[in-house]
Design a protein around this motif. Structure first.
Motif, mmCIF file in Angstrom:
data_model
loop_
_atom_site.group_PDB
_atom_site.id
_atom_site.type_symbol
_atom_site.label_atom_id
_atom_site.label_comp_id
_atom_site.label_asym_id
_atom_site.label_seq_id
_atom_site.Cartn_x
_atom_site.Cartn_y
_atom_site.Cartn_z
ATOM 1 N N VAL A 3 1.081 -1.438 -0.112
ATOM 2 C CA VAL A 3 -0.112 0.023 -0.081
ATOM 3 C C VAL A 3 0.283 1.409 -0.299
ATOM 4 C CG1 VAL A 3 -1.665 1.436 0.936
ATOM 5 C CG2 VAL A 3 -1.964 -1.381 1.598
ATOM 6 N N ALA A 4 0.245 1.948 -0.935
ATOM 7 C CA ALA A 4 1.408 3.932 -0.630
ATOM 8 C C ALA A 4 1.268 4.257 0.664
ATOM 9 C CB ALA A 4 0.556 4.915 -1.946
ATOM 10 N N GLY A 5 2.427 4.919 0.593
ATOM 11 C CA GLY A 5 2.768 5.389 2.023
ATOM 12 C C GLY A 5 3.001 4.390 3.425
ATOM 13 N N ILE A 6 2.585 3.434 3.022
ATOM 14 C CA ILE A 6 3.201 2.497 4.588
ATOM 15 C C ILE A 6 4.599 1.710 4.379
ATOM 16 C CG2 ILE A 6 2.317 0.395 5.667
ATOM 17 C CD1 ILE A 6 -0.546 1.176 4.815
ATOM 18 N N THR A 7 5.265 2.086 5.082
ATOM 19 C CA THR A 7 7.267 1.591 4.355
ATOM 20 C C THR A 7 7.455 1.163 5.635
ATOM 21 O OG1 THR A 7 7.753 3.930 5.364
ATOM 22 C CG2 THR A 7 6.810 3.311 2.605
ATOM 23 N N ASP A 8 6.609 0.581 6.674
ATOM 24 C CA ASP A 8 7.794 0.199 8.253
ATOM 25 C C ASP A 8 5.814 -0.405 8.485
ATOM 26 O OD1 ASP A 8 5.496 2.016 8.788
ATOM 27 O OD2 ASP A 8 6.538 2.811 10.568
ATOM 28 N N THR A 9 6.362 -1.860 9.622
ATOM 29 C CA THR A 9 5.359 -2.386 10.079
ATOM 30 C C THR A 9 4.787 -1.435 11.788
ATOM 31 O OG1 THR A 9 6.619 -4.438 9.951
ATOM 32 C CG2 THR A 9 5.344 -4.716 11.719
ATOM 33 N N ARG A 10 3.118 -1.809 11.891
ATOM 34 C CA ARG A 10 2.637 -0.807 12.260
ATOM 35 C C ARG A 10 1.971 -1.680 13.288
ATOM 36 N NH1 ARG A 10 1.159 3.903 8.504
ATOM 37 N NH2 ARG A 10 2.825 4.728 7.825
ATOM 38 N N PRO A 11 1.419 -1.553 15.096
ATOM 39 C CA PRO A 11 0.326 -2.010 15.058
ATOM 40 C C PRO A 11 -1.057 -2.259 14.408
ATOM 41 C CG PRO A 11 1.498 -0.294 16.847
ATOM 42 C CD PRO A 11 2.157 -0.211 14.968
ATOM 43 N N TYR A 12 -1.688 -2.367 14.656
ATOM 44 C CA TYR A 12 -3.472 -2.308 13.715
ATOM 45 C C TYR A 12 -4.396 -3.383 15.556
ATOM 46 C CZ TYR A 12 -1.821 -1.445 9.986
ATOM 47 O OH TYR A 12 -1.036 -0.199 8.636
ATOM 48 N N LEU A 13 -4.946 -3.075 16.080
ATOM 49 C CA LEU A 13 -6.392 -3.526 16.391
ATOM 50 C C LEU A 13 -7.723 -3.388 15.303
ATOM 51 C CD1 LEU A 13 -7.968 -3.553 19.819
ATOM 52 C CD2 LEU A 13 -9.248 -1.094 18.379
ATOM 53 N N THR A 14 -7.578 -5.129 15.882
ATOM 54 C CA THR A 14 -9.160 -5.650 14.583
ATOM 55 C C THR A 14 -10.197 -6.096 15.976
ATOM 56 O OG1 THR A 14 -7.962 -8.397 15.427
ATOM 57 C CG2 THR A 14 -7.558 -6.925 13.874
ATOM 58 N N PHE A 15 -11.294 -5.238 15.000
ATOM 59 C CA PHE A 15 -12.475 -5.950 15.777
ATOM 60 C C PHE A 15 -13.770 -6.534 15.045
ATOM 61 C CE2 PHE A 15 -12.034 -1.580 13.951
ATOM 62 C CZ PHE A 15 -12.868 -1.973 12.742
ATOM 63 N N ALA A 16 -14.840 -7.129 15.254
ATOM 64 C CA ALA A 16 -15.535 -7.561 14.548
ATOM 65 C C ALA A 16 -16.965 -7.188 14.110
ATOM 66 C CB ALA A 16 -16.117 -9.340 14.789
ATOM 67 N N LEU A 17 -17.171 -7.417 12.952
ATOM 68 C CA LEU A 17 -18.316 -6.244 12.655
ATOM 69 C C LEU A 17 -19.647 -8.195 11.106
ATOM 70 C CD1 LEU A 17 -17.670 -2.666 11.080
ATOM 71 C CD2 LEU A 17 -18.359 -3.381 13.401
ATOM 72 N N SER A 18 -19.915 -8.344 11.712
ATOM 73 C CA SER A 18 -20.460 -9.621 11.224
ATOM 74 C C SER A 18 -20.117 -10.462 11.268
ATOM 75 C CB SER A 18 -21.169 -8.937 9.888
ATOM 76 O OG SER A 18 -21.993 -10.032 9.704
ATOM 77 N N GLU A 19 -19.327 -10.688 10.286
ATOM 78 C CA GLU A 19 -18.836 -12.014 9.907
ATOM 79 C C GLU A 19 -17.038 -11.382 9.344
ATOM 80 O OE1 GLU A 19 -19.319 -15.762 10.721
ATOM 81 O OE2 GLU A 19 -21.020 -14.762 11.741
ATOM 82 N N GLU A 20 -17.035 -10.287 9.513
ATOM 83 C CA GLU A 20 -15.732 -9.201 8.580
ATOM 84 C C GLU A 20 -15.288 -9.410 9.814
ATOM 85 O OE1 GLU A 20 -15.094 -9.869 5.681
ATOM 86 O OE2 GLU A 20 -17.236 -11.003 5.389
ATOM 87 N N ILE A 21 -13.784 -9.037 9.114
ATOM 88 C CA ILE A 21 -13.114 -8.336 10.932
ATOM 89 C C ILE A 21 -12.064 -7.799 10.057
ATOM 90 C CG2 ILE A 21 -10.416 -8.853 11.648
ATOM 91 C CD1 ILE A 21 -12.783 -10.647 12.976
ATOM 92 N N PHE A 22 -12.094 -6.378 10.279
ATOM 93 C CA PHE A 22 -11.902 -5.042 10.676
ATOM 94 C C PHE A 22 -10.322 -4.709 11.297
ATOM 95 C CE2 PHE A 22 -15.595 -5.185 8.698
ATOM 96 C CZ PHE A 22 -15.901 -4.628 7.499
ATOM 97 N N ALA A 23 -9.793 -3.668 10.491
ATOM 98 C CA ALA A 23 -7.898 -3.244 11.417
ATOM 99 C C ALA A 23 -8.277 -1.547 11.191
ATOM 100 C CB ALA A 23 -7.405 -4.036 11.501
ATOM 101 N N VAL A 24 -8.042 -0.954 12.511
ATOM 102 C CA VAL A 24 -7.810 0.039 12.275
ATOM 103 C C VAL A 24 -6.206 0.204 12.928
ATOM 104 C CG1 VAL A 24 -9.609 1.567 12.411
ATOM 105 C CG2 VAL A 24 -9.117 0.709 14.693
ATOM 106 N N GLU A 25 -5.577 1.298 12.805
ATOM 107 C CA GLU A 25 -3.661 2.092 13.213
ATOM 108 C C GLU A 25 -4.436 2.144 14.977
ATOM 109 O OE1 GLU A 25 -0.314 3.636 10.499
ATOM 110 O OE2 GLU A 25 -3.078 3.770 10.201
ATOM 111 N N VAL A 26 -3.775 1.655 15.617
ATOM 112 C CA VAL A 26 -3.367 1.886 17.570
ATOM 113 C C VAL A 26 -3.661 3.172 16.994
ATOM 114 C CG1 VAL A 26 -2.102 0.696 19.467
ATOM 115 C CG2 VAL A 26 -3.318 -1.093 17.668
ATOM 116 N N TYR A 27 -2.223 3.688 16.750
ATOM 117 C CA TYR A 27 -2.770 5.110 17.764
ATOM 118 C C TYR A 27 -3.775 6.137 17.128
ATOM 119 C CZ TYR A 27 -2.206 7.242 12.790
ATOM 120 O OH TYR A 27 -2.438 7.849 11.432
#
Length: 164
Positions: free
Chosen positions: A3-27
């Motif tokens: 993905v453009a603009g992402i060059t380093d390893t980052r922590p993400y929080l994952t969460f469920a909506l229905s049967e799908e898993i989504f994530a947002v950056e922890v910061y």
């Protein structure tokens, strides 16, 4: 492909909506709350569930399931409110997002991410940073700052005030 603009390893929080898993950056995550009383606000969009009192501040709460065209989030033992910070121009908006459950925090390397899929010309995927691969599953990585349009953010921002 990464993905453009992402060059380093980052922590993400994952969460469920229905049967799908989504994530947002922890910061972007301020805290995670158990379900609490949500006060409905008249004449707001359907995905706007209302507001909560968070230590004296009014925090708008949105239902991501409704925003994404799913059924309304039902209260369960795992249902929670993820409080996030969203950039709106020069300001930061604090808001809560209902989730069926929080999964885990993990680090995702850029090589484990692919750009958001292009599914026709009528589907807006600008709110997705990309798709992450975690184990055998794909995770939809949200760009929380692009999830709402300017008009929606203006309406949500007008709800965020000091309660007491």
């Amino acid at each position: 492909m990464t993905v453009a603009g992402i060059t380093d390893t980052r922590p993400y929080l994952t969460f469920a909506l229905s049967e799908e898993i989504f994530a947002v950056e922890v910061y972007k995550v301020r805290e995670i709350l158990e379900w609490t009383t949500i006060t409905r606000v008249p004449q707001t969009p359907d995905f706007m569930r209302g507001v909560i009192n968070l230590r004296g501040s009014v925090v708008p709460v949105i239902d991501l399931r409704l925003k994404f065209g799913m059924a309304e989030t039902a209260r369960s033992v795992n249902t929670c409110i993820i409080v996030v910070e969203v950039l709106t121009g020069d300001d930061t908006l604090v808001m809560g997002m209902l989730a069926d459950s929080v999964q885990e925090v993990f680090e995702l390397a850029p090589e484990s991410m692919a750009p958001a899929p292009r599914i026709g010309t009528n589907l807006d995927t600008s709110f997705m940073k990309g798709m992450g691969k975690h184990g055998d599953s794909f995770i939809i990585i949200l760009d929380i700052d692009r999830l709402f349009g300017a008009d929606e953010l203006a309406g949500i921002a007008s709800m965020e005030t000091d309660a007491f």
